[in-house]
Design an enzyme around this catalytic site. Structure first.
Site, PDB file in Angstrom:
ATOM      1  N   CYS A  68       0.862  -1.348  -0.221  1.00 56.94           N
ATOM      2  CA  CYS A  68      -0.073   0.139   0.039  1.00 56.94           C
ATOM      3  C   CYS A  68       0.925   1.340  -0.066  1.00 56.94           C
ATOM      4  O   CYS A  68       0.440   2.281  -0.600  1.00 56.94           O
ATOM      5  CB  CYS A  68      -0.933   0.051   1.213  1.00 56.94           C
ATOM      6  SG  CYS A  68      -0.296  -0.189   2.740  1.00 56.94           S
ATOM      7  N   HIS A 323      -1.806   1.321   7.421  1.00 56.39           N
ATOM      8  CA  HIS A 323      -2.136   1.229   5.901  1.00 56.39           C
ATOM      9  C   HIS A 323      -2.004   2.617   5.448  1.00 56.39           C
ATOM     10  O   HIS A 323      -2.080   3.608   6.066  1.00 56.39           O
ATOM     11  CB  HIS A 323      -3.673   0.902   5.962  1.00 56.39           C
ATOM     12  CG  HIS A 323      -3.995   0.630   4.493  1.00 56.39           C
ATOM     13  ND1 HIS A 323      -3.543  -0.185   3.631  1.00 56.39           N
ATOM     14  CD2 HIS A 323      -4.881   1.464   3.683  1.00 56.39           C
ATOM     15  CE1 HIS A 323      -4.302  -0.131   2.295  1.00 56.39           C
ATOM     16  NE2 HIS A 323      -5.120   1.151   2.513  1.00 56.39           N
TER      17      HIS A 323
END
Ligand code: ZN
Length: 378
Positions: A68, A323
């Site tokens: 990510c 994330h």
């Protein structure tokens, strides 16, 4: 990553040299087939020259397993038309083995695939393999500021053409002058350095939380006394003396990257994330924020110091697990998008403002890198 009270971080210089070396032309095979394949590829690449950038938005990148951070940064690079303008001018490496190892070339191929816009998201497998050949680990949690520097250095190093290297440097590098003045005599040292990101503290010298980007800038440029352990050797006094250190901004680039130092080293092995509310503007005029003695630039330079926010790389989660996603304002459409791996959606400025941070919301996305773009380049 890191919020440190000491001086080391503040004068962190742009690591222009990478430890990794690229073994050029390893396993080169020269045959007719390869030459033909190359020709075809070149023709394909030429066909995208001059095409408008990722206009209809916004193509996602599949997560290949903890990628990510990489995906968010790739989007920030590839949505920047000033960057892709340079990328498109690279010389295609001659042989397949070299092509596989060339980060700029693999980025160009990825851009081409994304631009075809056939799918809503693309798997950046070849680029990931290429990065992994340059010791960029893929299935680990990356720090976006560090990975950004690594990627940028790899791209710059492999562009080879000195004109492109200079254009890339011009596009991204910040010039700063550091003044060190002995407090016992008049001895003064001035040194210039370049940085890829402006590393801004999010806490002041008394560990109070700073609430706006403008305050962070002020804190970064605030003169600091180097006393006690931090004293420097003065040539004139012939001993270690207290010094006053100050930073001055000399040149700000077209694409200006600000690193909010939200990760704070508490003990040698413990890192804490500072997730408090910190406001940043959509329009940033450095002349309105800085005082005369915080700049070492002429009027022509300063006239270009008006910026608009282009992208926010946001992190959710803790310092050890989290994330990344990127909010990017398309330069061709002037609309905000949220790139969350393969999911891309149009968002509003209010959605972007949700990344200001909140001390009690651990999973709320928090802005970590801010990328501003000059409004009126010289
Ligand atoms: Zn002195």
């Amino acid at each position: 990553m890191g919020q440190r009270s000491g001086r080391q971080d503040r004068s962190k210089k742009l690591e222009l040299a990478l430890s990794e070396t690229m073994e050029a032309g390893a396993g080169v095979q020269n045959n007719q087939e390869e030459a033909e394949e190359l020709k075809a590829k070149e023709t394909r690449l030429t066909s995208v020259f001059g095409m408008a950038d990722l206009k209809n938005g916004a193509i996602g990148l599949y997560n290949l397993g903890q990628t990510c951070c990489l995906n968010s940064l790739l989007q920030v690079f590839l949505m920047n038309i000033h960057f892709t303008g340079i990328l498109r001018r690279i010389t295609v490496p001659l042989y397949a083995a070299q092509q596989k190892k060339s980060v700029p070339y693999q980025m160009l191929l990825l851009l081409e695939i994304m631009q075809r816009g056939r799918d809503k998201a693309v798997r950046p497998v070849d680029l990931a393999c290429c990065l992994s050949a340059h010791r960029v680990k893929l299935s680990v949690q990356h720090d976006a500021a560090q990975l950004y520097l690594t990627l940028w250095n790899l791209i710059k190093r492999q562009m080879k053409n000195p004109v492109l290297v200079e254009d890339l440097s011009d596009l991204y590098t910040i010039s700063i002058q550091e003044h060190l003045a002995c407090q016992k005599c008049s001895f003064e040292i001035k040194s210039n350095s370049s940085m890829l990101t402006l590393p801004l503290p999010v806490l002041d010298s008394n560990s109070h939380m700073l609430k706006t980007l403008e305050d962070c800038l002020q804190c970064f440029l605030h003169p600091e006394e180097l006393t006690g352990q931090d004293m420097c050797f003065c040539q004139q006094c012939g001993k270690k003396t207290p010094f006053l250190q100050r930073m001055k901004l000399v040149h700000l680039p077209q694409t200006l990257t600000i690193h909010l130092k939200r990760f704070c080293f508490e003990k040698p092995s413990a890192t804490r994330k500072l997730r408090h509310y910190l406001k940043f503007p959509q329009d940033l005029d450095f002349n309105a924020v800085l005082t005369e003695d915080q700049c070492q630039a002429d009027d022509n330079e300063k006239a270009t110091w008006q910026y608009g926010l282009f992208a926010v790389v946001a992190h959710s989660g803790s310092s050890s697990y989290g994330h990344y996603c990127a909010y990017i304002r398309s330069l061709t459409e002037c609309k905000w998008y949220c790139f969350n791996d393969s999911e891309v959606c149009q968002v509003s400025w209010d959605d972007v403002k949700c990344t200001y941070g909140h001390s009690n919301l651990h999973w709320r996305e928090t802005a970590y890198l801010l990328i501003y773009m000059k409004k009126h380049p010289q």
